[in-house]
Design an enzyme around this catalytic site. Structure first.
Site, PDB file in Angstrom:
ATOM      1  N   GLN A   1      -2.825 -12.119   8.179  1.00  0.00           N
ATOM      2  CA  GLN A   1      -3.046 -11.844   6.749  1.00  0.00           C
ATOM      3  C   GLN A   1      -2.366 -12.920   5.896  1.00  0.00           C
ATOM      4  O   GLN A   1      -2.942 -13.414   4.916  1.00  0.00           O
ATOM      5  CB  GLN A   1      -2.500 -10.468   6.402  1.00  0.00           C
ATOM      6  CG  GLN A   1      -2.460 -10.208   4.906  1.00  0.00           C
ATOM      7  CD  GLN A   1      -2.085  -8.787   4.553  1.00  0.00           C
ATOM      8  OE1 GLN A   1      -2.906  -7.904   4.633  1.00  0.00           O
ATOM      9  NE2 GLN A   1      -0.850  -8.547   4.141  1.00  0.00           N
TER      10      GLN A   1
ATOM     11  N   MET B   1       0.851  -1.197   0.000  1.00  0.00           N
ATOM     12  CA  MET B   1       0.000   0.000   0.000  1.00  0.00           C
ATOM     13  C   MET B   1       0.886   1.247   0.000  1.00  0.00           C
ATOM     14  O   MET B   1       0.445   2.331   0.395  1.00  0.00           O
ATOM     15  CB  MET B   1      -0.936  -0.012   1.219  1.00  0.00           C
ATOM     16  CG  MET B   1      -1.899  -1.194   1.180  1.00  0.00           C
ATOM     17  SD  MET B   1      -3.440  -0.910   2.057  1.00  0.00           S
ATOM     18  CE  MET B   1      -2.842  -0.746   3.709  1.00  0.00           C
TER      19      MET B   1
ATOM     20  N   HIS C   1       9.562  -3.499   3.240  1.00  0.00           N
ATOM     21  CA  HIS C   1       9.118  -3.733   1.860  1.00  0.00           C
ATOM     22  C   HIS C   1      10.323  -4.024   0.959  1.00  0.00           C
ATOM     23  O   HIS C   1      10.289  -4.915   0.107  1.00  0.00           O
ATOM     24  CB  HIS C   1       8.408  -2.496   1.298  1.00  0.00           C
ATOM     25  CG  HIS C   1       7.105  -2.167   1.956  1.00  0.00           C
ATOM     26  ND1 HIS C   1       6.913  -1.025   2.685  1.00  0.00           N
ATOM     27  CD2 HIS C   1       5.932  -2.837   1.974  1.00  0.00           C
ATOM     28  CE1 HIS C   1       5.676  -0.993   3.122  1.00  0.00           C
ATOM     29  NE2 HIS C   1       5.052  -2.078   2.713  1.00  0.00           N
TER      30      HIS C   1
HETATM   31  O1  PAF Z   1      -0.152  -5.842   3.642  1.00  0.00           O
HETATM   32  C1  PAF Z   1      -0.544  -4.905   2.928  1.00  0.00           C
HETATM   33  O2  PAF Z   1       0.141  -3.900   2.702  1.00  0.00           O
HETATM   34  C2  PAF Z   1      -1.935  -4.982   2.323  1.00  0.00           C
HETATM   35  O3  PAF Z   1      -2.822  -5.603   3.189  1.00  0.00           O
HETATM   36  C3  PAF Z   1      -1.951  -5.661   0.940  1.00  0.00           C
HETATM   37  C4  PAF Z   1      -1.539  -7.110   1.026  1.00  0.00           C
HETATM   38  C5  PAF Z   1      -1.026  -4.924   0.003  1.00  0.00           C
HETATM   39  C6  PAF Z   1      -3.358  -5.615   0.357  1.00  0.00           C
HETATM   40  O4  PAF Z   1      -3.808  -4.305   0.209  1.00  0.00           O
END
Ligand code: PAF
Length: 281
Positions: A154, A30, A37
């Site tokens: 997640q 995001m 990241h």
């Molecule tokens: O982990 C994230 O940044 C978000 O939940 C994702 C997987 C990009 C989905 O919008």
């Protein structure tokens, strides 16, 4: 590095790549990219011929409008951070492009795992994550997709999604990247002021405490002591649970392995973190 904003650009790029038999890696984000990241992206670049990084603040996964509005957006800085990485495609669509009206989607049942922890505290959150990741997987069609273990639940839901919709992608969970003082890297950390940033350290301290004392007192007592560490720093705990790594159900007694998962509010910022805890049984 190429930047695309439309689905069509990704489709055409992918078709050209398929002709060359090149394997695609995928890192959905995001934006407000940080070293966590970057670690996922670098790993993806080392394991695939080409890598797509999506940058899209997904409104469907925010259960509070204020949180969505406050989420940091910094596309220019994100692109600057990735400059120089080879064979990288950035996909930064707007909302209409991400969710075209005529694009079919049938939601999957999240089951018990979707009702626990984040699922209980952020209604609709995982439904929104599944929706966007489904569309992204279908569009990018990667061989491998990379997710951080900081979003432990997640990751479990993404694995379910992959099986449920039959994508057949290798889902790679990567270790949480931490600041030198232990704070888990998160785009949300940008919203902490200096004092809050300091207070937020209590989360990783509490998790280390659980790691160190797992099996040495009752689960209930260790949870209580860990909560006290976080509360003492002035944070409000949403939950602190010690759970089974596969079912995410609360552990009543120590197992060989468990994960301590925390969500706490620091100032106005909701932070989550977790650590795997092993106990000598
Ligand atoms: O982990 C994230 O940044 C978000 O939940 C994702 C997987 C990009 C989905 O919008």
């Amino acid at each position: 590095m190429q930047t695309f904003v439309t689905r069509q650009e990704i489709i055409e790029w992918r078709q050209q790549l398929r002709g060359d038999q090149k394997q695609i890696g995928f890192v959905p984000t995001m934006g407000a990219l940080h070293q966590g990241h970057l670690a996922l992206i670098k790993r993806a670049c080392s394991e695939n011929a080409a890598v797509v990084v999506s940058i899209f603040v997904n409104p469907k996964q925010f259960n509070q409008n204020a949180d969505l509005q406050a989420y940091p957006r910094m596309l220019e800085a994100d692109l600057a951070l990735l400059k120089g990485l080879e064979n990288l495609v950035i996909f930064a669509p707007n909302e209409q492009e991400m969710y075209p009206k005529d694009l079919p989607f049938s939601p999957m049942p999240l089951g018990r795992i979707g009702q626990l922890l984040e699922g209980a505290h952020r209604p609709g959150h995982f439904e929104g994550v599944v929706h966007v990741v489904h569309h992204l997987f279908a569009l990018v069609q990667p061989k491998k997709a990379y997710f951080g273990q900081k979003d432990f639940q997640q990751l479990a839901i993404i694995r379910l999604l992959n099986t449920f919709y039959g994508f057949g992608i290798d889902i790679i969970g990567c270790e949480t990247v931490r600041e030198a003082d232990g704070l888990a890297m998160s785009s949300r950390n940008l919203r902490l002021n200096a004092q809050e940033r300091q207070n937020a350290l209590a989360i990783s301290q509490a998790l280390h405490f659980v790691q160190n004392y797992a099996g040495k007192s009752t689960v209930e007592q260790i949870k209580k002591d860990a909560c006290a560490i976080i509360k003492q720093a002035g944070l409000t705990i949403e939950y602190l649970e010690i759970v089974d790594p596969y079912t995410l159900e609360n552990c009543i007694e120590w197992q060989k392995e468990q994960v301590c998962c925390v969500a706490a509010i620091c100032g106005e910022v909701r932070l989550i973190d977790n650590m795997l805890c092993e106990s000598v049984l």
